[in-house]
Write an enzyme that holds these catalytic residues in place. Structure first.
Site, mmCIF file in Angstrom:
data_model
loop_
_atom_site.group_PDB
_atom_site.id
_atom_site.type_symbol
_atom_site.label_atom_id
_atom_site.label_comp_id
_atom_site.label_asym_id
_atom_site.label_seq_id
_atom_site.Cartn_x
_atom_site.Cartn_y
_atom_site.Cartn_z
ATOM 1 C CE LYS A 88 -4.392 0.874 2.312
ATOM 2 N NZ LYS A 88 -5.110 0.672 3.594
HETATM 3 O O1 G3P Z 1 -7.994 1.385 5.097
HETATM 4 C C1 G3P Z 1 -8.079 2.633 5.656
HETATM 5 C C2 G3P Z 1 -9.415 3.280 5.715
HETATM 6 O O2 G3P Z 1 -10.425 2.359 5.585
HETATM 7 C C3 G3P Z 1 -9.548 4.249 6.856
HETATM 8 O O3 G3P Z 1 -10.790 4.347 7.430
HETATM 9 O O4 G3P Z 1 -12.359 5.089 9.176
HETATM 10 O O5 G3P Z 1 -9.923 5.688 9.347
HETATM 11 O O6 G3P Z 1 -11.359 6.776 7.657
HETATM 12 P P1 G3P Z 1 -11.118 5.536 8.469
#
Ligand code: G3P
Length: 230
Positions: A88
């Protein structure tokens, strides 16, 4: 054949959570990030390798360098952890350069933090296998994530890059991603558990069980049928 074209990954750094959901038979892969891994105890490499074994599919592990050389070195090392690791790489000019180099070596890249169709075009052109757009974080700044994601899907149609919907905060984000034609949605364990629930499913099961118990001889019949089938 999949019931829906979109594949489901789990978005987590928790081995226990992957163990739980992998048992449902719906996971095709997983995504981690530095924030998710920082919440867990133990060695991040061990966690990523265990998740790779459990999901038996692509597992994203993220580089943290901000310059291309560092990203390349970290990406090669992460890819060496397990054959399922996808590197990633955060979106940036350096990230694009590292993506080009990693893909030239046969290492798959998930380009993350992509928030516009123009960024998605660059990520796909650099060779990213997955282009990750964060729905929840777009909604957080009062921009309609379905509009952004829809434009990315439309823009990358016909390209080899797969659109991966991330930052999903509730079940309807998952449904929206599927309807928009995303190839993958990475879903937190909490949201996957929410997706299991429907009050009519719960009450329906209770009613079936109660009606079956009202005829005790049925249990003997089914028990005999199962024993005979063994
Ligand atoms: O994979 C990372 C992404 O899904 C982050 O999610 O909830 O931190 O915005 P969030």
């Amino acid at each position: 054949m999949h019931a829906v074209a979109m594949k489901l990954f789990i978005d987590t750094g928790s081995v226990a959570e992957v163990e739980e959901v992998a048992g449902w038979g719906v996971l095709s892969g997983a995504t981690t990030n530095p924030s998710l891994l920082a919440k867990e105890g133990g060695d991040p490499g061990e966690i990523v390798m265990r998740i790779c074994e459990l999901v038996d599919g692509p597992v994203s592990a993220e580089v943290v360098s901000s310059e291309a050389g560092g990203m390349l070195a970290e990406g090669r090392a992460l890819a060496g952890l397990h054959r399922h690791v996808v590197v990633k790489v955060p979106f940036s000019a350096a990230g694009l350069a590292a993506t080009r180099d990693l893909t030239a070596e046969g290492i798959r890249v998930n380009m993350t933090l992509v928030f516009s169709a123009s960024q998605a075009v660059l990520a796909a052109e650099a060779g990213a296998t997955y282009v990750s757009c964060f729905m929840g974080r777009v909604d957080d700044i009062s921009i309609d994530s379905t509009a952004v994601l829809g434009e990315i899907v439309e823009t990358l149609r016909g390209s080899e890059a797969q659109v991966l919907a991330a930052s999903l905060r509730h079940p309807m984000h998952t449904v929206a991603a599927a309807k928009l034609g995303c190839e993958v949605a990475t879903v937190p364990g909490k949201v996957l558990r929410q997706m299991l629930q429907h009050p009519l499913t719960t009450s329906g099961i209770e009613r079936f069980e109660a009606d079956w118990r009202s005829r005790p001889e049925f249990a003997d019949w089914l028990g005999g049928l199962v024993a005979g089938a063994r």
